[in-house]
Design an enzyme around this catalytic site. Structure first.
Site, PDB file in Angstrom:
ATOM      1  N   HIS A 101      -7.227  -5.949   1.067  1.00 12.81           N
ATOM      2  CA  HIS A 101      -6.213  -5.106   1.164  1.00 12.81           C
ATOM      3  C   HIS A 101      -5.331  -5.804   2.450  1.00 12.81           C
ATOM      4  O   HIS A 101      -4.249  -5.050   2.897  1.00 12.81           O
ATOM      5  CB  HIS A 101      -6.688  -3.723   1.503  1.00 12.81           C
ATOM      6  N   ASP A 146     -10.214  -5.814  -3.002  1.00  9.54           N
ATOM      7  CA  ASP A 146      -9.646  -4.644  -2.177  1.00  9.54           C
ATOM      8  C   ASP A 146     -10.495  -3.448  -2.188  1.00  9.54           C
ATOM      9  O   ASP A 146     -10.544  -2.760  -3.247  1.00  9.54           O
ATOM     10  CB  ASP A 146      -8.256  -4.271  -2.750  1.00  9.54           C
ATOM     11  N   SER A 157       0.924  -0.970   0.237  1.00 10.67           N
ATOM     12  CA  SER A 157       0.003  -0.110   0.111  1.00 10.67           C
ATOM     13  C   SER A 157       0.738   1.164   0.022  1.00 10.67           C
ATOM     14  O   SER A 157       1.454   1.340  -0.877  1.00 10.67           O
ATOM     15  CB  SER A 157      -0.825  -0.032   1.070  1.00 10.67           C
TER      16      SER A 157
HETATM   17  N1  LIG Z   1      -7.343   2.195   9.312  1.00 12.58           N
HETATM   18  C1  LIG Z   1      -7.794   2.596   7.993  1.00 12.58           C
HETATM   19  C2  LIG Z   1      -7.012   1.967   6.892  1.00 12.58           C
HETATM   20  C3  LIG Z   1      -5.565   1.466   7.633  1.00 12.58           C
HETATM   21  C4  LIG Z   1      -4.898   0.216   6.877  1.00 12.58           C
HETATM   22  O1  LIG Z   1      -5.714  -0.631   6.102  1.00 12.58           O
HETATM   23  N2  LIG Z   1      -3.589   0.175   6.764  1.00 12.58           N
HETATM   24  C5  LIG Z   1      -2.987  -0.997   6.213  1.00 12.58           C
HETATM   25  C6  LIG Z   1      -2.234  -0.293   5.336  1.00 12.58           C
HETATM   26  S1  LIG Z   1      -3.090   0.918   4.010  1.00 12.58           S
HETATM   27  C7  LIG Z   1      -2.120   1.586   3.096  1.00 12.58           C
HETATM   28  O2  LIG Z   1      -1.179   1.924   3.315  1.00 12.58           O
HETATM   29  C8  LIG Z   1      -2.402  -1.673   7.117  1.00 12.58           C
HETATM   30  O3  LIG Z   1      -1.361  -2.464   6.617  1.00 12.58           O
HETATM   31  N3  LIG Z   1      -2.647  -1.853   8.393  1.00 12.58           N
HETATM   32  C9  LIG Z   1      -1.981  -2.649   9.342  1.00 12.58           C
HETATM   33  C10 LIG Z   1      -2.315  -4.286   9.696  1.00 12.58           C
HETATM   34  O4  LIG Z   1      -1.638  -4.644  10.467  1.00 12.58           O
HETATM   35  O5  LIG Z   1      -3.137  -4.805   8.804  1.00 12.58           O
HETATM   36  C11 LIG Z   1      -9.131   2.749   7.816  1.00 12.58           C
HETATM   37  O6  LIG Z   1      -9.768   2.443   8.489  1.00 12.58           O
HETATM   38  O7  LIG Z   1      -9.608   2.726   6.343  1.00 12.58           O
END
Ligand SMILES: N[C@@H](CCC(=O)N[C@@H](CSC=O)C(=O)NCC(=O)O)C(=O)O
Length: 281
Positions: free
Chosen positions: A259, A226, A150
């Site tokens: 995602h 996603d 991401s």
């Molecule tokens: N909180 C947010 C979304 C946050 C999210 O999905 N973070 C992803 C990376 S998104 C792009 O850079 C992530 O890797 N989170 C950490 C995990 O351990 O899953 C929302 O509510 O949309």
């Protein structure tokens, strides 16, 4: 550049470790995680895969959730996962505490605008300071590949495309592929880089890719379930850019995946095997 050990756990015959150190580039203390495979010894230096995580992550998410260490141990590849932004009380954050800017959202660029500029220099940290620290203190060679998810996929692609002499290959999961044209990128770039959009282009993988024909091996995976696909990630921009420059891009749309780290865990071994072909030649 002294480092302080935070944790060390044996895993698949190698070690999963965390360290903190003072970063001259970011002018704050930083933490990174490193997995050293069993092949890493003083007399046997192993290549390194740098992993750049996404929004809200620290050095821990990938090491805890992706399940990369088993294959890295088998292939003899070290993995280094830095944090996603500068950290500490002196580091400014998004005023409203939003997850997509400031702490946990450094976007792997060098900020040019105050108050961000003093600490938010993640591009230089990942490209220069961190590899120098790793190569000085661990049994690793200077052979490097880079990958990420991401926001970290955006970081991996832009860093590799701007430094083709430093990396043998690049891969990404669900990258923010055209940040100049999506809400996450536009918010971050306008605040970190200012209103002059010509300064944004150097940090946009699609804009970089359309200008030059690259020979660097590139692998990108996305999931068609996603929720961020069309609004934030824009993979078609990357495909179109590769066509314009006649660059060979392996972009795979994986059916049913979202995602999350469940998606990353499903394909990370294929990414490690992809990088190994180039790291060990
Ligand atoms: N909180 C947010 C979304 C946050 C999210 O999905 N973070 C992803 C990376 S998104 C792009 O850079 C992530 O890797 N989170 C950490 C995990 O351990 O899953 C929302 O509510 O949309």
């Amino acid at each position: 550049m002294p480092m302080e050990a935070i944790s060390s756990n044996q895993m698949f015959g190698g070690r999963n470790q965390q360290y903190s150190h003072y970063s001259e580039t970011l002018t704050c203390n930083m933490r990174f995680a490193i997995f050293l495979p069993p092949q890493a010894e003083k007399s046997n230096k192993v290549p390194v895969l740098y992993w750049l995580s996404g929004l809200t992550c620290t050095d821990e998410n990938f090491m805890h959730k992706a399940g990369a260490q088993r294959m890295a141990a088998k292939l003899g590849i070290a993995i280094v996962a830095p944090d996603t932004s500068p950290r500490g009380n002196s580091v400014p954050d998004d005023e409203a505490g939003a997850y997509d800017f400031g702490l946990g959202a450094g976007f792997y660029l060098n900020a040019s605008q105050q108050p961000w500029k003093t600490h938010y220099q993640m591009y230089d940290y990942v490209v220069s300071e961190l590899p120098a620290l790793i190569e000085k203190n661990f049994p690793v060679s200077d052979k490097k590949a880079i990958s990420g998810h991401s926001m970290g996929g955006h970081g991996a692609l832009t860093i590799a495309l701007k430094n083709t002499d430093k990396y043998t290959s690049v891969s990404a999961f669900s990258p923010i592929a055209n940040p100049c044209n999506c809400p996450w990128g536009q918010k971050a770039f306008s605040l970190y880089l200012g209103d002059d959009k010509s300064s944004w282009e150097q940090y946009d993988a699609s804009l970089l890719l359309q200008k030059t024909q690259y020979t660097l091996p590139i692998l990108v995976d996305l999931g068609d379930a996603d929720d961020f696909l069309e609004n934030q990630l824009k993979p078609q921009s990357l495909v179109d850019a590769a066509k314009v420059s006649n660059t060979n891009l392996a972009l795979r749309m994986q059916s049913g995946y979202d995602h999350s780290y469940f998606f990353i865990a499903s394909f990370i071994e294929e990414h490690l095997m992809f990088h190994e072909q180039y790291l060990n030649t």
